[in-house]
Motif scaffolding. Structure first.
Motif: not given
Length: 229
Positions: A61-67
């Motif tokens: 999730x953290x990767x997608x949140x950043x995007x």
């Protein structure tokens, strides 16, 4: 409110069918035609000018949140456990804040009109509680097996037939309160609505491709490039 003014994009899944491609990223960040799948879905959602767009997250999730930071969307993070499509939509209801909503799976590709516009042109809130966008198997690239549904002359659906569910629909999310479990598929709701004659299908006039597996990326890029597969 009888017209959908919010869009839910399902992006929480583990993407296990993608194998090594999802080892370091969630499936919605896999690229097709030079752009992440989630960006293609956001383009479709934003073009119908909804009041809100909500994306649910869980895996990586953290990767997608950043995007998503620069995309102006709301995030429904499923921190403790993945809730499946029905549970995920139910969990996101306060963020969506709408009597009827679009839902969209990002792991597909479309060649033709905006699928959400197609749904909207067929939506009738008086006669329907869910409208599923479907495509015949003959225009479903990468589909393994037969169809999911058939439709009668009034567009009401039943299980089995030549129509493939494309991952786009309009649905009234309040009906999810009929299901008490926190984790469940939208199929649970659809079965209730099918029995009541309240689930309908709209046929997508273009071509659709499943991008749930690595070979789906190549197939989708061929489809979008107008090259026969």
């Amino acid at each position: 409110m009888t017209q959908p003014d919010a869009v839910m994009i399902f992006a929480a899944g583990f993407g296990t069918r993608m194998g090594a491609l999802t080892a370091d990223r969630p499936k919605p960040l896999i690229s097709v035609a030079g752009r992440p799948l989630i960006d293609h879905a956001l383009d479709l959602a934003q073009s119908v000018k909804p009041r809100r767009i909500v994306v649910n997250t869980h895996y990586k999730a953290e990767v997608l949140h950043e995007h998503l930071k620069s995309h102006g969307v709301l995030v429904s993070h499923e921190a403790d456990q993945i809730l499946d499509t029905g549970g995920g939509l139910k969990n996101a209801r306060p963020l969506l804040d709408s009597d009827c909503v679009f839902t969209l799976n990002p792991d597909v590709a479309w060649k033709g009109p905006n699928p959400l516009t197609t749904l909207l042109s067929c939506w009738n809130a008086h006669d329907m509680d869910a409208l599923l966008l479907c495509v015949p198997t003959s225009r479903a690239i990468g589909r393994i097996g037969g169809g999911d549904f058939s439709a009668d002359i009034q567009a009401r659906i039943s299980r089995g037939g030549d129509l493939v569910y494309t991952g786009a629909q309009i649905v009234k999310p309040a009906l999810l309160d009929r299901i008490s479990e926190p984790v469940f598929s939208l199929n649970t709701l659809w079965d209730l609505l099918i029995n009541e004659g309240r689930a309908a299908a709209a046929e997508y006039p273009g071509t659709w491709c499943d991008v749930g597996r690595p070979d789906g990326i190549v197939r989708a890029e061929h489809m979008l490039g107008n090259v026969d597969v």
